[in-house]
Motif scaffolding. Structure first.
Motif, PDB file in Angstrom:
ATOM      1  N   SER A  93       3.731  -4.709   3.669  1.00  0.00           N
ATOM      2  CA  SER A  93       3.981  -4.642   2.079  1.00  0.00           C
ATOM      3  C   SER A  93       5.178  -4.029   1.702  1.00  0.00           C
ATOM      4  O   SER A  93       5.920  -4.195   0.651  1.00  0.00           O
ATOM      5  CB  SER A  93       3.045  -3.839   1.122  1.00  0.00           C
ATOM      6  OG  SER A  93       3.018  -2.561   1.481  1.00  0.00           O
ATOM      7  N   GLY A  94       5.965  -3.274   2.765  1.00  0.00           N
ATOM      8  CA  GLY A  94       7.140  -2.652   2.763  1.00  0.00           C
ATOM      9  C   GLY A  94       7.138  -1.114   2.301  1.00  0.00           C
ATOM     10  O   GLY A  94       8.369  -0.698   1.942  1.00  0.00           O
ATOM     11  N   THR A  95       6.138  -0.733   1.742  1.00  0.00           N
ATOM     12  CA  THR A  95       5.954   0.614   1.167  1.00  0.00           C
ATOM     13  C   THR A  95       5.844   1.621   2.119  1.00  0.00           C
ATOM     14  O   THR A  95       6.144   2.910   1.943  1.00  0.00           O
ATOM     15  CB  THR A  95       4.526   0.702   0.455  1.00  0.00           C
ATOM     16  OG1 THR A  95       3.447   0.564   1.229  1.00  0.00           O
ATOM     17  CG2 THR A  95       4.485  -0.260  -0.775  1.00  0.00           C
ATOM     18  N   PHE A  96       6.016   1.332   3.671  1.00  0.00           N
ATOM     19  CA  PHE A  96       5.758   2.476   4.688  1.00  0.00           C
ATOM     20  C   PHE A  96       7.353   2.881   4.821  1.00  0.00           C
ATOM     21  O   PHE A  96       8.183   1.634   5.049  1.00  0.00           O
ATOM     22  CB  PHE A  96       5.429   1.684   5.767  1.00  0.00           C
ATOM     23  CG  PHE A  96       4.988   2.885   6.882  1.00  0.00           C
ATOM     24  CD1 PHE A  96       4.445   4.039   6.929  1.00  0.00           C
ATOM     25  CD2 PHE A  96       5.861   2.519   8.049  1.00  0.00           C
ATOM     26  CE1 PHE A  96       4.325   4.931   7.918  1.00  0.00           C
ATOM     27  CE2 PHE A  96       5.686   3.302   9.185  1.00  0.00           C
ATOM     28  CZ  PHE A  96       5.102   4.780   8.937  1.00  0.00           C
ATOM     29  N   ASP A  97       7.565   4.107   4.802  1.00  0.00           N
ATOM     30  CA  ASP A  97       9.060   4.797   4.785  1.00  0.00           C
ATOM     31  C   ASP A  97       9.550   4.599   6.473  1.00  0.00           C
ATOM     32  O   ASP A  97      10.673   5.335   6.922  1.00  0.00           O
ATOM     33  CB  ASP A  97       9.226   5.620   4.185  1.00  0.00           C
ATOM     34  CG  ASP A  97       8.399   6.746   4.752  1.00  0.00           C
ATOM     35  OD1 ASP A  97       7.510   6.806   5.736  1.00  0.00           O
ATOM     36  OD2 ASP A  97       8.384   8.124   4.136  1.00  0.00           O
ATOM     37  N   GLY A  98       8.580   4.533   7.638  1.00  0.00           N
ATOM     38  CA  GLY A  98       8.755   4.570   8.841  1.00  0.00           C
ATOM     39  C   GLY A  98       8.473   5.744   9.589  1.00  0.00           C
ATOM     40  O   GLY A  98       8.614   5.975  10.739  1.00  0.00           O
ATOM     41  N   ASP A  99       8.333   6.769   8.703  1.00  0.00           N
ATOM     42  CA  ASP A  99       8.008   8.112   9.382  1.00  0.00           C
ATOM     43  C   ASP A  99       6.495   8.237   9.337  1.00  0.00           C
ATOM     44  O   ASP A  99       5.628   8.753   8.711  1.00  0.00           O
ATOM     45  CB  ASP A  99       8.276   9.158   8.455  1.00  0.00           C
ATOM     46  CG  ASP A  99       8.226  10.754   9.041  1.00  0.00           C
ATOM     47  OD1 ASP A  99       7.661  10.870  10.114  1.00  0.00           O
ATOM     48  OD2 ASP A  99       8.920  11.745   8.671  1.00  0.00           O
ATOM     49  N   GLU A 100       5.783   7.655  10.645  1.00  0.00           N
ATOM     50  CA  GLU A 100       4.419   7.640  10.837  1.00  0.00           C
ATOM     51  C   GLU A 100       3.748   9.040  11.026  1.00  0.00           C
ATOM     52  O   GLU A 100       2.770   9.393  10.532  1.00  0.00           O
ATOM     53  CB  GLU A 100       3.952   6.927  12.150  1.00  0.00           C
ATOM     54  CG  GLU A 100       2.501   6.518  12.334  1.00  0.00           C
ATOM     55  CD  GLU A 100       2.339   5.466  13.193  1.00  0.00           C
ATOM     56  OE1 GLU A 100       1.363   5.336  14.052  1.00  0.00           O
ATOM     57  OE2 GLU A 100       3.393   4.681  13.743  1.00  0.00           O
ATOM     58  N   GLU A 101       4.529   9.989  11.310  1.00  0.00           N
ATOM     59  CA  GLU A 101       4.010  11.411  11.619  1.00  0.00           C
ATOM     60  C   GLU A 101       3.631  11.952  10.165  1.00  0.00           C
ATOM     61  O   GLU A 101       2.650  12.693   9.851  1.00  0.00           O
ATOM     62  CB  GLU A 101       4.944  12.505  12.378  1.00  0.00           C
ATOM     63  CG  GLU A 101       4.514  13.812  12.652  1.00  0.00           C
ATOM     64  CD  GLU A 101       3.350  13.640  13.391  1.00  0.00           C
ATOM     65  OE1 GLU A 101       2.569  14.882  13.308  1.00  0.00           O
ATOM     66  OE2 GLU A 101       3.028  12.985  14.299  1.00  0.00           O
ATOM     67  N   LEU A 102       4.662  11.790   9.218  1.00  0.00           N
ATOM     68  CA  LEU A 102       4.497  12.230   8.020  1.00  0.00           C
ATOM     69  C   LEU A 102       3.456  11.478   7.035  1.00  0.00           C
ATOM     70  O   LEU A 102       2.645  12.120   6.403  1.00  0.00           O
ATOM     71  CB  LEU A 102       5.769  12.061   7.041  1.00  0.00           C
ATOM     72  CG  LEU A 102       5.798  12.580   5.578  1.00  0.00           C
ATOM     73  CD1 LEU A 102       5.727  13.997   5.393  1.00  0.00           C
ATOM     74  CD2 LEU A 102       7.226  12.142   5.062  1.00  0.00           C
ATOM     75  N   TRP A 103       3.254  10.308   7.645  1.00  0.00           N
ATOM     76  CA  TRP A 103       1.975   9.436   7.233  1.00  0.00           C
ATOM     77  C   TRP A 103       0.815  10.159   7.526  1.00  0.00           C
ATOM     78  O   TRP A 103      -0.027  10.047   6.511  1.00  0.00           O
ATOM     79  CB  TRP A 103       2.325   7.881   7.383  1.00  0.00           C
ATOM     80  CG  TRP A 103       1.308   7.237   6.727  1.00  0.00           C
ATOM     81  CD1 TRP A 103       1.322   6.614   5.465  1.00  0.00           C
ATOM     82  CD2 TRP A 103       0.096   6.792   7.454  1.00  0.00           C
ATOM     83  NE1 TRP A 103       0.249   5.752   5.204  1.00  0.00           N
ATOM     84  CE2 TRP A 103      -0.588   5.900   6.457  1.00  0.00           C
ATOM     85  CE3 TRP A 103      -0.732   6.879   8.633  1.00  0.00           C
ATOM     86  CZ2 TRP A 103      -1.961   5.641   6.570  1.00  0.00           C
ATOM     87  CZ3 TRP A 103      -1.714   6.456   8.795  1.00  0.00           C
ATOM     88  CH2 TRP A 103      -2.383   5.578   7.948  1.00  0.00           C
ATOM     89  N   ARG A 104       0.648  10.578   8.610  1.00  0.00           N
ATOM     90  CA  ARG A 104      -0.507  10.984   9.137  1.00  0.00           C
ATOM     91  C   ARG A 104      -0.644  12.399   8.255  1.00  0.00           C
ATOM     92  O   ARG A 104      -1.991  12.645   8.126  1.00  0.00           O
ATOM     93  CB  ARG A 104      -0.280  11.389  10.717  1.00  0.00           C
ATOM     94  CG  ARG A 104      -0.280  10.160  11.632  1.00  0.00           C
ATOM     95  CD  ARG A 104      -0.206  10.473  12.747  1.00  0.00           C
ATOM     96  NE  ARG A 104      -0.063   9.241  13.781  1.00  0.00           N
ATOM     97  CZ  ARG A 104       0.137   9.383  15.088  1.00  0.00           C
ATOM     98  NH1 ARG A 104       0.213  10.502  15.720  1.00  0.00           N
ATOM     99  NH2 ARG A 104       0.206   8.442  15.705  1.00  0.00           N
ATOM    100  N   LEU A 105       0.228  13.215   7.846  1.00  0.00           N
ATOM    101  CA  LEU A 105      -0.224  14.480   7.411  1.00  0.00           C
ATOM    102  C   LEU A 105      -0.560  14.158   5.829  1.00  0.00           C
ATOM    103  O   LEU A 105      -1.039  14.902   5.249  1.00  0.00           O
ATOM    104  CB  LEU A 105       1.137  15.343   7.329  1.00  0.00           C
ATOM    105  CG  LEU A 105       1.396  15.776   8.880  1.00  0.00           C
ATOM    106  CD1 LEU A 105       2.814  16.634   8.797  1.00  0.00           C
ATOM    107  CD2 LEU A 105       0.224  16.700   9.448  1.00  0.00           C
ATOM    108  N   THR A 106       0.017  13.136   5.394  1.00  0.00           N
ATOM    109  CA  THR A 106      -0.059  13.125   3.685  1.00  0.00           C
ATOM    110  C   THR A 106      -1.192  12.146   3.349  1.00  0.00           C
ATOM    111  O   THR A 106      -1.171  11.937   2.055  1.00  0.00           O
ATOM    112  CB  THR A 106       1.440  12.801   3.251  1.00  0.00           C
ATOM    113  OG1 THR A 106       1.885  11.648   3.743  1.00  0.00           O
ATOM    114  CG2 THR A 106       2.173  13.930   3.263  1.00  0.00           C
ATOM    115  N   ALA A 107      -1.510  11.028   4.041  1.00  0.00           N
ATOM    116  CA  ALA A 107      -2.280   9.727   4.123  1.00  0.00           C
ATOM    117  C   ALA A 107      -3.690  10.365   3.431  1.00  0.00           C
ATOM    118  O   ALA A 107      -4.291  11.593   3.827  1.00  0.00           O
ATOM    119  CB  ALA A 107      -2.496   9.032   5.124  1.00  0.00           C
TER     120      ALA A 107
END
Length: 827
Positions: free
Chosen positions: A185-199
């Protein structure tokens, strides 16, 4: 970041974390099945506050929090079905949606998650029973061929506790899909490490995941939920999940970092919950000394409700001095209104602050320059605002008195001494008695409601119960019947009813305003019946609670144990009064020069809970209850206080005297006729200065009048004195005196041991008895000659005239029981 990882913190932050952890009750942590390693708050099935029972729909394992017996999803389906709850439960099952709850494979020893709730086996074991071994699942679970498999580890998302499905991905199946959708969808900013911490975690039923949050923040959230639960306040799991997810996204270390909840993306109930939790954390280990240094006080730290804001006092020195005074004054406050009183006093000091800011070039910042001219300017400002309607007369007087008290108290506290905060404050910066505005005299002090209004209110109590609750109705009935203050009735304990030795009911209550506890008030049997019925309802509602802890009028909100009373009935009572039709009262109006009685609407703004206390006093005064007895009934220390509740205005007093004075009699029972003009010119003055009251009339002998009734040579043999007059308003006293004479005579004629001379001296004479009887008959005969309308007018005038009459002559009196003046109720 793992659930237990701790960032480096300064010593103060670590100490706060330790204090929060120590404040957590182990019993509460056991209640929510808390484990610091897991970081999951689990709502228990059964608890009066935080419990989350399971939905009653067949197959549904979700919980409901507030409105049972359906979970939120099943409730939506029930609303659409237009069925009753019973029919819905009997015809519907769990909605077939993708199940998010994850458990391990049912094969003993297998550590991999199940494929689905229906399959109950992991991905590897799912096809073996049916396609490979061709046996049932039950046989497969006990078959020796399948072997348990090790797990692939937990999901890499910090907030998630679910197991990975395959070794090729670091996520559980749900988060793997979420990440894939975000990338597409294009909502992912590319920082997968940050995504893991905030999801956010995958929310299920009764769980709230606090994984991925700093330990201090977790301790804060747990402490807040603990305190809310202890106070009987429910913390909705859905709101708590949303807040946790938002804190995780914002990378907050503490709740204090979430200064503006709305700006952070929270709305409605979530904002309210964050505000309440921040307030709870602020109160932890906060002392009154620490709080008094702030400009906005949380009065809960001092034992009151609400806040106190000093920021509107713009002069820094005066603001600090006012805070010192307030901290000194607050411990002297009692009851629940201490906070409201302080806020009114601060408003008075704000008026002084505004005056100094407008009148002085320096804005009043230099204390040493304040002098008498500033006080004069302040008094002129109050007068100007009152004249222009910005302040009421009473507000002006209260403001002036408060400022005077605070300015004087500053000096007695030593704040003007050397080295103190107000050093250099001139002695003439003070308000004296001459600066106080006149206290407006209330010519009609009583705020009682007319009998016609009281009757109509009593007839509509059923509507009050329908619009509010049975507790509000009972509270209103007790206010009407007992005349207690609203706060006193609201806070009655369950065991508030006792009996005197003769079986008469007595109400036990606390006079919080005067700090007089354990007061006793005789009440009518019908009032006792209202209390008894309410006691039975409370015991049915809280069958397991101790009677000593229960309240007679328990709050319906945040009160699982029945220990909280209703806060008040002001809003419910106001809505009820507004919903009533016009309350009509008879009023005389001038129509073409003639007085005509018409039924006109009564002002509903005069009907409020405290007016029932005035009405209680007025009813008893009208019924002839002596002022000293009424003082005890109202639980006042001084008679003057009670008289303010039923004092008669001069206009009503003049009208009543006009009516009864034309029916005056001398000691022989002869009518004393007067011209109306003479009455108007002299009778009212004579009532004030030319006569003195006796037990059953008035004495106009000048010497006795000058001595206040204590210089009578006849020793109260008034019926033999030419200076004695009486009127129709003394008829009840004459009848009581006649009965007392007969009773005394019979007692002395019986076997009463006394010397002959004492018996003869005390024996009422036959002539006195005849005089009293003749006088009574004469007054009654004149009343019988009147028309029904004239008699009604005379009776009303008599009630007004007798109100507040107090005769203390030291004469023997016959004790009379209190009249039953409880207004009639509708069933």
């Amino acid at each position: 970041m793992s659930a237990t990882a701790l960032p480096t913190r300064p010593p103060a932050a670590a100490a706060r974390t330790q204090a929060l952890t120590e404040a957590l009750d182990p019993d509460f942590l056991d209640l929510i099945s808390w484990d610091w390693e897991l970081g999951i708050l689990l709502y228990p099935l059964e608890h009066p506050v935080i419990g989350m029972p399971e939905c009653q729909v067949r197959g549904c394992d979700k919980g409901y929090e507030s409105r049972g017996p359906l979970c939120s999803g099943c409730r939506i389906r029930w609303n659409k079905s237009e069925l009753s709850v019973e029919d819905f439960l009997s015809t519907h099952e769990r909605f077939n949606v993708v199940h998010v709850r994850q458990e391990l494979c049912q094969l003993p020893g297998c550590k991999r998650p199940w494929r689905s709730p229906t399959a109950a086996l992991c991905q590897n074991h799912h096809y073996q029973p049916k396609h490979r071994l061709k046996i049932s699942i039950e046989d497969f679970l006990i078959h020796p061929f399948p072997q348990p498999l090790p797990g692939h580890g937990t999901c890499a998302v910090a907030a998630c506790l679910r197991q990975r499905v395959t070794p090729s991905t670091p996520y559980c199946d749900a988060h793997r899909q979420k990440l894939g959708k975000a990338k597409l969808s294009g909502t992912f900013d590319g920082d997968e490490e940050l995504w893991r911490l905030t999801a956010p975690p995958i929310h299920t039923g009764r769980e709230v995941s606090m994984r991925g949050l700093p330990r201090r923040l977790v301790a804060e959230l747990l402490y807040c939920v603990q305190q809310r639960t202890a106070n009987g306040v429910r913390t909705i799991g859905h709101y708590l999940r949303v807040i946790c997810d938002r804190l995780r996204v914002l990378r907050c270390e503490t709740l204090e970092d979430l200064e503006d909840a709305e700006a952070a993306g929270l709305k409605g109930h979530h904002v309210s919950l964050v505000t309440a939790m921040r307030r709870t954390l602020h109160r932890l280990n906060t002392t009154p000394e620490e709080e008094s240094r702030r400009d906005v006080w949380d009065l809960a730290v001092f034992g009151f409700s609400g806040t106190a804001d000093f920021t509107e006092i713009r002069q820094d020195v005066l603001r600090e001095a006012t805070k010192i005074w307030a901290a000194d004054d607050l411990p002297r406050r009692r009851g629940k209104d201490g906070g409201r009183t302080l806020r009114r006093q601060i408003d008075a000091m704000v008026e002084l602050s505004k005056s100094l800011r407008l009148q002085r070039e320096d804005g009043g910042q230099v204390v040493a320059l304040l002098d008498r001219r500033d006080i004069v300017a302040f008094c002129n400002r109050l007068a100007f605002k009152t004249e222009n309607g910005q302040l009421s007369v009473h507000q002006r007087l209260y403001t002036a008195r408060t400022v005077r008290k605070v300015l004087n108290r500053w000096r007695t506290l030593g704040l003007t001494g050397k080295g103190e905060i107000l050093e250099g404050l001139r002695a003439d910066f003070v308000m004296g008695p001459e600066d106080m505005p006149d206290d407006p005299e209330d010519t009609e002090a009583g705020k009682d409601l007319p009998d016609e209004v009281m009757q109509q209110l009593c007839d509509n109590l059923n509507l009050l119960e329908e619009m509010s609750s049975i507790e509000v109705r009972v509270c209103t009935e007790l206010l009407i019947d007992t005349g207690r203050r609203p706060d006193e009735v609201c806070r009655l304990p369950l065991d508030c009813l006792e009996r005197d030795p003769d079986g008469s009911p007595v109400l036990l209550y606390d006079n919080h305003k005067a700090f007089r506890l354990g007061r006793r008030l005789p009440i009518a049997k019908v009032t006792a019946a209202v209390i008894t019925a309410q006691q039975e309802r409370v015991r049915r509602r809280f069958p397991d609670a101790s009677s000593a802890d229960l309240k007679l009028l328990p709050s319906p909100v945040a009160n699982p144990w029945g220990t909280k009373s209703i806060a008040g009935i002001w809003e419910q009572h106001r809505n009820w009064v507004r919903a009533l039709p016009d309350l009509l009262v008879p009023i005389e109006v001038d129509v073409d020069g003639e007085l005509v009685t018409k039924l006109l609407p009564f002002d509903k703004g005069k009907i409020f809970p405290y007016a029932y206390r005035h009405s209680f006093a007025q009813r008893h005064a009208d019924a002839g209850v002596k002022p000293e007895v009424l003082k005890d009934l109202m639980d006042h220390r001084q008679l003057q206080t009670s008289q303010a509740y039923y004092r008669i205005g001069q206009d009503r007093r003049r009208e009543a005297i006009d009516r009864v004075a034309v029916m005056q009699f001398d000691r022989h029972g002869k009518r004393v006729w007067r011209q109306v003009q003479g009455l108007l010119d002299s009778e009212h003055v004579r009532r004030e200065i030319g006569e003195v009251a006796t037990a059953y009339g008035v004495c106009r002998e000048p010497t006795n009048v000058a001595a206040g009734g204590h210089s009578c040579p006849l020793r109260f043999r008034c019926l033999g004195c030419e200076h004695f007059h009486t009127d129709v308003s003394y008829l009840p006293d004459l009848e009581a005196y006649h009965a007392d004479l007969l009773r005394s005579r019979e007692k002395l004629m019986s076997a009463f041991e006394a010397d002959a001379w004492a018996r003869a001296e005390a024996m009422p004479s036959q002539e006195e008895i005849r005089r009293v009887r003749r006088l009574i008959n004469r007054v009654k005969a004149d009343l019988d000659d009147l028309t029904e309308e004239e008699r009604a007018q005379i009776q009303q005038a008599v009630s007004v005239t007798r109100r507040g009459r107090s005769v203390m002559l030291g004469m023997p009196r016959v004790g009379q029981p209190l009249p039953d003046v409880r207004p009639r109720r509708s069933t």
